[in-house]
Design an enzyme around this catalytic site. Sequence first.
Site, PDB file in Angstrom:
ATOM      1  N   SER A 182      40.334  -8.130  21.063  1.00 50.67           N
ATOM      2  CA  SER A 182      39.086  -8.889  21.057  1.00 50.67           C
ATOM      3  C   SER A 182      37.931  -8.173  20.373  1.00 50.67           C
ATOM      4  CB  SER A 182      38.707  -9.266  22.490  1.00 50.67           C
ATOM      5  OG  SER A 182      38.737  -8.142  23.330  1.00 50.67           O
ATOM      6  N   HIS A 222      42.798 -14.514  21.764  1.00 50.61           N
ATOM      7  CA  HIS A 222      42.194 -14.634  20.424  1.00 50.61           C
ATOM      8  C   HIS A 222      43.248 -14.895  19.354  1.00 50.61           C
ATOM      9  CE1 HIS A 222      38.126 -13.339  21.560  1.00 50.61           C
ATOM     10  NE2 HIS A 222      38.727 -12.517  22.401  1.00 50.61           N
ATOM     11  N   LYS A 231      38.740 -20.509  24.347  1.00 46.56           N
ATOM     12  CA  LYS A 231      38.320 -20.059  23.015  1.00 46.56           C
ATOM     13  C   LYS A 231      38.637 -21.157  21.988  1.00 46.56           C
ATOM     14  CE  LYS A 231      37.923 -15.452  24.617  1.00 46.56           C
ATOM     15  NZ  LYS A 231      38.642 -14.363  25.267  1.00 46.56           N
TER      16      LYS A 231
HETATM   17  C1  LIG Z   1      38.470 -13.873  26.658  1.00 46.57           C
HETATM   18  C2  LIG Z   1      39.705 -13.165  27.072  1.00 46.57           C
HETATM   19  C3  LIG Z   1      40.238 -13.334  28.347  1.00 46.57           C
HETATM   20  C4  LIG Z   1      39.520 -14.112  29.406  1.00 46.57           C
HETATM   21  O1  LIG Z   1      39.623 -15.464  29.206  1.00 46.57           O
HETATM   22  P1  LIG Z   1      38.566 -16.421  29.947  1.00 46.57           P
HETATM   23  O2  LIG Z   1      39.202 -17.750  29.852  1.00 46.57           O
HETATM   24  O3  LIG Z   1      37.303 -16.288  29.204  1.00 46.57           O
HETATM   25  O4  LIG Z   1      38.457 -15.928  31.348  1.00 46.57           O
HETATM   26  C5  LIG Z   1      41.442 -12.734  28.633  1.00 46.57           C
HETATM   27  N1  LIG Z   1      42.080 -11.963  27.726  1.00 46.57           N
HETATM   28  C6  LIG Z   1      41.573 -11.745  26.502  1.00 46.57           C
HETATM   29  C7  LIG Z   1      42.323 -10.891  25.537  1.00 46.57           C
HETATM   30  C8  LIG Z   1      40.360 -12.329  26.140  1.00 46.57           C
HETATM   31  O5  LIG Z   1      39.851 -12.096  24.942  1.00 46.57           O
END
Ligand SMILES: *Cc1c(COP(=O)(O)O)cnc(C)c1O
Length: 397
Positions: free
Chosen positions: A180, A208, A239
């Site tokens: 990320s 991601h 996302k």
């Molecule tokens: C954003 C993210 C999460 C968390 O996801 P949410 O739905 O925002 O709680 C988990 N793992 C990774 C690698 C992320 O980038």
Amino acid sequence: MLETRIAKELAYISQAGLARRITELYFVNPAQAQDRTGKTYLVLASNNYLGFTHAPEVIEAASQAALKFGTGSSGSRLTTGGTFIASELEKRLADFKHSESALVFNTGYMTNLGVLYGLLQTGDVVFSDELNHASIIDGCRISRCKVVVYKHNDMADLQRLLETEIVTGQRFIVTDGVFSMDGDIADLPSLAVLKKQFNAFLIVDDAHGVGVIGNDGSGTASHYGLTDVIDLQVGTLSKALAAEGGYVAGKKILIDYLINRSRPFIFSTALAPATLAAANAALLLLQTQASKYLDSLRANSRLMRRLLLEGGLNVVEGITPIIPVVIGEAGLTMQFADRLKSKGILVSGIRPPTVPRGESRLRITVTAAHCEEQLRQAAQIITALWQELKHGEKKEG
Ligand SMILES: *Cc1c(COP(=O)(O)O)cnc(C)c1O
């Protein structure tokens, strides 16, 4: 006294220039947001990679679900909250991820807690990349098993640790698919070899990765053409899929086990119908029009990377829309981000402890919804400001 302790800690955070503030914005479209005063910003900091939050199909699906089924789900999936929209979404996710089965959780964060806490036991050892997302770190922490952290994407280090660590139970390897903060991609081909050699269970978090890499946008496995290597694929609906929630996909026996043993799944009220319907519609859009959206995302990523490099910025190489620009010192990085904000551009400043000292950076992300003109203008402002800041730095010594 508790308040004294807390006040001291807050003062320390503030003095170190590390105070975090909640922003108040709303998106007028996937590329632009407004604050309370009506000031509009170009956003180069969102995870809404395909711009699906504002796709008419997605909005329509969410609105219809709320109208038909109400706003809340009223219970956990195992009691009264088990709408068929969730089951439909899980079928679609399993199919998309080339898995037998899938299970939706309320956030990506809870998915990692739920999977790791549910699956790992005393005697097991989990090998975790040092740059894994906080939710993986926390899931490992609460799992009651030994956690061994390997150097970022360093397969020689992982191999050494797999060889030396004495394990009485099961070996697990857990990694982000697309990291990320750095936007780089896990070395799945090497992980596949190590997994086989050490009979380890492989978990990849594609938060991601989905909607970003792979020909069909389905993430890391598709990117490398290695569909049968990952045992559990974790992801988020928040996302590229433009909603809220998380999921895990894998063999049916694993999903059945998690339904029975994963506390974050069992003890939380199910997601609202509108949220599930939005995710379902977004996924359908990705499945049916992958190349249209992925092509613009990739063209925008390439363009922005090139413009920033040409402008003399220290861009970390890569192919994803997560574009890290290393600045160095935390103060200068935050000043850069603040100045950009005053010029109407939102980017994230990332500083310790999220990244190592001296490697503070701007984290710039682009989406399929940005147009070329927006990116060119933004790149020009960013590079001009960088020249100014860099020279200011030198003068001050
Ligand atoms: C954003 C993210 C999460 C968390 O996801 P949410 O739905 O925002 O709680 C988990 N793992 C990774 C690698 C992320 O980038």
